[in-house]
Design a protein around this motif. Structure first.
Motif, PDB file in Angstrom:
ATOM      1  N   SER A   6       6.476  -3.184  -7.446  1.00 50.78           N
ATOM      2  CA  SER A   6       5.945  -1.829  -7.602  1.00 50.78           C
ATOM      3  C   SER A   6       6.979  -0.784  -7.202  1.00 50.78           C
ATOM      4  O   SER A   6       7.073   0.278  -7.821  1.00 50.78           O
ATOM      5  N   SER A  65       2.057   1.763  -3.405  1.00 49.99           N
ATOM      6  CA  SER A  65       0.976   2.328  -4.215  1.00 49.99           C
ATOM      7  C   SER A  65       0.862   3.830  -3.985  1.00 49.99           C
ATOM      8  O   SER A  65       0.675   4.610  -4.927  1.00 49.99           O
ATOM      9  N   GLU A 115       0.832  -1.201   0.000  1.00 51.53           N
ATOM     10  CA  GLU A 115       0.000   0.000   0.000  1.00 51.53           C
ATOM     11  C   GLU A 115       0.867   1.251   0.000  1.00 51.53           C
ATOM     12  O   GLU A 115       0.567   2.243  -0.664  1.00 51.53           O
TER      13      GLU A 115
END
Length: 378
Positions: free
Chosen positions: A138, A89, A86
């Motif tokens: 990511s 992100s 998260e």
């Protein structure tokens, strides 16, 4: 109320017959009430819209006046512990925001030989990290975007520096002197920058810092180049160079330009700088000198009045004095000099060429200008 709404009788023709219609006072009152309700409802909706719009504007203005809230380190550490994906992100969305608010970076900036291009290696890194540690993929992608942004910024800074350097050379000046001057009179405690956990600095980030510093020094140098006529260009009465002295008649060097004018006419700063001298000098009368950095200085003489003080920062075009006839002068005029490291140079090429060269450096607009000569001397 019946007096306000008397009964009214109308007639209408339908299929060849005339029919009479009576509108009673009650019917008129009902219609009036409906009309008031409709108008009132419309007014209410417009009012609500106006209030909402006002609140939206007020909220935007209040945000501008409010200091941004800084997240505490404790809250960020907890976020990492709760869900690293998260956090990745969130960082990705921040990169999206950064890239969107940097519209000054043109798409046509090509890679120079002196600027790295990490595109291929970064793509390989993302591929390998994704295969070995999917949870970190990511973050690897964000790192690749950061490197691309750093290198793009470096190329952009280099292009702007090259344009500024070309403009400086076109004006007959040496950009190297400006870069050297930008490093003088500096100091302070050493505070090293780093991008790595071991305290080192990634060479690509170091290259960006050097490019930005070079761009800033050259563009600051441009702002200090004389570019605004200190007085009416049509009133130039005596040029730079050797001439017949107005008092002795013998050959003499005239170290500046003379601008004819009436006593009290405004004198403008030719470029951005700092007032370094205000006072009286032999032969010059009342004088103001403005230092523009990089060894550049402009002198304004024979003034009737000063309009600036020592240490004052001035912008190009600011009024710093008034035309007079103090000192060794035959009549009211401004004697204007440009000096580089103490040596007088012809101001005319700067004043005639600099505005257009600087405009080209900013907008790529090819233009050239001319000036006219005008007769007080000193």
């Amino acid at each position: 109320m019946r007096g306000w709404f008397p009964e009214r009788e109308f007639f209408m023709r339908s299929q060849g017959q005339v029919r009479f219609i009576t509108i009673t006072s009650r019917m008129q009152m009902i219609a009036a009430g409906l009309a008031v309700a409709v108008v009132g409802g419309w007014g209410l909706s417009v009012g609500v819209m106006a209030i909402s719009q006002y609140q939206a504007v007020s909220e935007r203005l209040s945000l501008l006046e409010r200091e941004a809230r800084v997240a505490t380190s404790e809250s960020r550490v907890k976020a990492y512990q709760d869900d690293v994906n998260e956090v990745a992100s969130d960082v990705g969305r921040r990169m999206d925001f950064i890239e969107k608010v940097l519209p000054m970076l043109p798409d046509d900036v090509v890679a120079e030989d002196t600027v790295s291009d990490s595109t291929d290696e970064a793509a390989k890194t993302v591929e390998k990290v994704s295969a070995l540690m999917p949870e970190a993929a990511s973050i690897a992608r964000i790192e690749a975007r950061q490197l691309a942004l750093v290198e793009r910024l470096t190329r952009f800074a280099d292009r702007r520096a090259a344009r500024a350097e070309a403009a400086i050379r076109e004006l007959g000046l040496d950009p190297r002197t400006m870069l050297t001057a930008s490093r003088t009179a500096q100091g302070g405690p050493l505070q090293k920058l780093s991008t790595e956990s071991d305290g080192s600095l990634d060479p690509r980030f170091q290259r960006l810092g050097l490019s930005l510093a070079r761009m800033d020094a050259l563009e600051q140098g441009l702002t200090g180049i004389p570019q605004v006529m200190p007085a009416d260009m049509n009133m130039i009465s005596s040029g730079f160079g050797y001439r017949s002295d107005p008092f002795t008649g013998g050959a003499a060097l005239h170290a500046g330009l003379d601008f004819r004018g009436h006593i009290g006419a405004p004198i403008h700063a030719a470029a951005k700088g700092r007032v370094s001298f205000v006072g009286i000098k032999s032969g010059y009368g009342k004088v103001i000198e403005v230092s523009h950095g990089n060894g550049l200085m402009t002198r304004y003489a024979h003034m009737s009045a000063w309009r600036a003080r020592v240490g004052q920062e001035v912008e190009a075009g600011d009024v710093i004095g008034a035309i007079g006839s103090t000192g060794r002068s035959t009549g009211p005029h401004l004697h204007f000099e440009v000096r580089i490291n103490g040596r007088a140079v012809n101001p005319r090429p700067f004043l005639e060429t600099a505005p257009h060269v600087l405009e080209e450096a900013r907008t790529d607009t090819p233009e050239r200008g001319t000036t006219k000569s005008g007769a007080a001397r000193g």
